[in-house]
Design a protein around this motif. Structure first.
Motif, PDB file in Angstrom:
ATOM      1  N   UNK A  52       0.770  -1.184   0.171  1.00 54.99           N
ATOM      2  CA  UNK A  52       0.087  -0.022  -0.120  1.00 54.99           C
ATOM      3  C   UNK A  52       0.878   1.282  -0.068  1.00 54.99           C
ATOM      4  N   UNK A  53       1.722   1.284   0.760  1.00 55.69           N
ATOM      5  CA  UNK A  53       2.708   2.360   0.845  1.00 55.69           C
ATOM      6  C   UNK A  53       3.668   2.677  -0.170  1.00 55.69           C
ATOM      7  N   UNK A  54       4.129   1.704  -0.775  1.00 58.08           N
ATOM      8  CA  UNK A  54       4.706   1.942  -2.043  1.00 58.08           C
ATOM      9  C   UNK A  54       3.948   2.108  -3.259  1.00 58.08           C
ATOM     10  N   UNK A  55       2.702   1.657  -3.562  1.00 56.11           N
ATOM     11  CA  UNK A  55       1.766   1.802  -4.454  1.00 56.11           C
ATOM     12  C   UNK A  55       1.364   3.496  -4.248  1.00 56.11           C
ATOM     13  N   UNK A  56       1.153   3.870  -3.126  1.00 54.56           N
ATOM     14  CA  UNK A  56       0.569   5.052  -2.873  1.00 54.56           C
ATOM     15  C   UNK A  56       1.638   6.305  -2.889  1.00 54.56           C
ATOM     16  N   UNK A  57       2.855   5.917  -2.686  1.00 52.21           N
ATOM     17  CA  UNK A  57       3.633   6.863  -2.530  1.00 52.21           C
ATOM     18  C   UNK A  57       4.762   7.242  -3.809  1.00 52.21           C
ATOM     19  N   UNK A  58       4.457   6.137  -4.895  1.00 48.82           N
ATOM     20  CA  UNK A  58       5.683   6.340  -6.023  1.00 48.82           C
ATOM     21  C   UNK A  58       5.233   7.581  -6.587  1.00 48.82           C
ATOM     22  N   UNK A  59       6.282   8.042  -7.341  1.00 46.11           N
ATOM     23  CA  UNK A  59       6.170   9.459  -8.094  1.00 46.11           C
ATOM     24  C   UNK A  59       5.230   9.226  -9.368  1.00 46.11           C
ATOM     25  N   UNK A  60       5.495   8.182  -9.964  1.00 42.41           N
ATOM     26  CA  UNK A  60       4.518   7.876 -11.330  1.00 42.41           C
ATOM     27  C   UNK A  60       3.171   7.204 -11.034  1.00 42.41           C
ATOM     28  N   UNK A  61       2.062   7.910 -11.283  1.00 40.38           N
ATOM     29  CA  UNK A  61       0.563   7.363 -11.125  1.00 40.38           C
ATOM     30  C   UNK A  61       0.590   6.635  -9.995  1.00 40.38           C
ATOM     31  N   UNK A  62       0.600   7.150  -8.829  1.00 36.27           N
ATOM     32  CA  UNK A  62       0.378   6.669  -7.527  1.00 36.27           C
ATOM     33  C   UNK A  62      -1.230   6.581  -7.196  1.00 36.27           C
ATOM     34  N   UNK A  63      -1.176   5.362  -6.324  1.00 37.13           N
ATOM     35  CA  UNK A  63      -2.424   4.879  -6.076  1.00 37.13           C
ATOM     36  C   UNK A  63      -3.251   6.003  -5.376  1.00 37.13           C
ATOM     37  N   UNK A  64      -4.578   6.471  -5.996  1.00 34.96           N
ATOM     38  CA  UNK A  64      -5.294   7.470  -5.216  1.00 34.96           C
ATOM     39  C   UNK A  64      -6.564   7.787  -6.075  1.00 34.96           C
ATOM     40  N   UNK A  65      -7.524   7.987  -5.274  1.00 34.69           N
ATOM     41  CA  UNK A  65      -8.874   8.051  -5.947  1.00 34.69           C
ATOM     42  C   UNK A  65      -8.584   9.500  -7.237  1.00 34.69           C
ATOM     43  N   UNK A  66      -9.374   9.044  -8.372  1.00 36.98           N
ATOM     44  CA  UNK A  66      -9.590  10.233  -9.257  1.00 36.98           C
ATOM     45  C   UNK A  66     -10.388  11.331  -8.767  1.00 36.98           C
ATOM     46  N   UNK A  67     -10.145  12.799  -8.979  1.00 40.59           N
ATOM     47  CA  UNK A  67     -11.030  13.647  -8.313  1.00 40.59           C
ATOM     48  C   UNK A  67     -12.442  13.530  -8.757  1.00 40.59           C
ATOM     49  N   UNK A  68     -12.838  12.844  -9.745  1.00 39.70           N
ATOM     50  CA  UNK A  68     -14.076  12.537 -10.025  1.00 39.70           C
ATOM     51  C   UNK A  68     -14.678  11.128  -9.677  1.00 39.70           C
ATOM     52  N   UNK A  69     -13.797  10.303  -8.929  1.00 38.11           N
ATOM     53  CA  UNK A  69     -14.245   9.044  -8.369  1.00 38.11           C
ATOM     54  C   UNK A  69     -15.334   8.921  -7.473  1.00 38.11           C
ATOM     55  N   UNK A  70     -15.958   7.876  -7.372  1.00 37.84           N
ATOM     56  CA  UNK A  70     -16.987   7.682  -6.300  1.00 37.84           C
ATOM     57  C   UNK A  70     -16.369   6.599  -5.599  1.00 37.84           C
ATOM     58  N   UNK A  71     -16.564   6.886  -4.151  1.00 42.67           N
ATOM     59  CA  UNK A  71     -15.796   5.974  -3.053  1.00 42.67           C
ATOM     60  C   UNK A  71     -16.943   4.870  -2.680  1.00 42.67           C
TER      61      UNK A  71
END
Ligand code: DC
Length: 234
Positions: A184-203
């Protein structure tokens, strides 16, 4: 060329992103089956690249060799059988060591670019459901519906534990929890295309939801956006 591009952009895409073991793969696959859409498991492409690196002894940080390798390997998806250079790797690619390797090579921007065309190729009529980490933020930014699936870390560890035991792999819950958090930490903190919701995503938090409830949520959201979606059903 221009027509092909426009035609391509008309094919509706639903993106389902989220962290490891959030249930996004199962939910995405079932939504795709319900709508009669194609399905892209983008994590599988990263796993296959990782597996190829292991098989051909390419270092996880040798970016030039990784890109060359990704351009050279032959990948085929047929129902539940995934082949790498003609060999069935459906089980092997799910090993925890390959999960870790996939996450490690995924930090390199050129590796991500090398996998771009293979992901876009899945966008075919009548539609696509794509699951991963950056489907809504990078790969299919024009998706008609973007979903970000979450679940508590304890819940995800339990799910992964059950999956591994079910497949006959050895598993320890503490180790799974540790690996999951590390990924989770590696996927969410990488510089290129990190794991995060798109601004227009529904949670969608699936911690206390069954799979069919989660699928239903996504299908209903899609039908609300696209009133004629029901006639696309198989
Ligand atoms: O979804 P998965 O667990 O099969 O993915 C394995 C790894 O691949 C994940 O830890 C990070 C990487 N990945 C990625 O960087 N981007 C994606 N769209 C999908 C997966």
């Amino acid at each position: 060329m221009e027509f092909n591009h426009l035609f391509h952009r008309c094919v509706p895409v639903i993106t389902i992103d989220g962290p490891t073991a959030s249930g996004k793969g199962t939910v995405a696959q079932l939504v795709a089956a319900h709508l009669g859409f194609h399905f892209l498991d983008s994590g599988a492409l990263y796993r296959l690249a990782g597996l190829a690196a292991q098989r051909y002894h390419v270092d996880k940080d040798d970016v030039t060799a990784l890109v060359w390798l990704i351009d050279s390997i032959h990948i085929s998806f047929r129902k539940s059988c995934v082949q790498l250079d003609g060999v069935d790797v459906s089980t092997e690619m799910r090993h925890e060591a390959i999960s870790k390797l996939a996450s490690s090579i995924a930090v390199h921007a050129p590796v991500r670019v090398a996998l771009l065309a293979r992901q876009h190729a899945f966008r075919k009529p009548p539609g696509l459901v794509a699951d991963g980490r950056d489907m809504g933020t990078v790969i299919f930014t024009d998706a008609v519906l973007k979903v970000f699936l979450t679940a508590s870390v304890q819940n995800r560890a339990q799910r992964r534990y059950k999956q591994l035991i079910h497949k006959g792999f050895p598993a320890k819950i503490e180790k799974i929890l540790y690996d999951l958090l590390e990924r989770d930490v590696r996927d969410a903190n990488r510089a290129s295309a990190p794991l995060k919701p798109a601004l227009d995503a529904r949670l969608l938090d699936t911690s206390t939801m069954s799979i069919s409830e989660a699928v239903n949520h996504v299908v209903v959201w899609y039908q609300q956006i696209k009133p004629y979606a029901s006639i696309e059903k198989k």
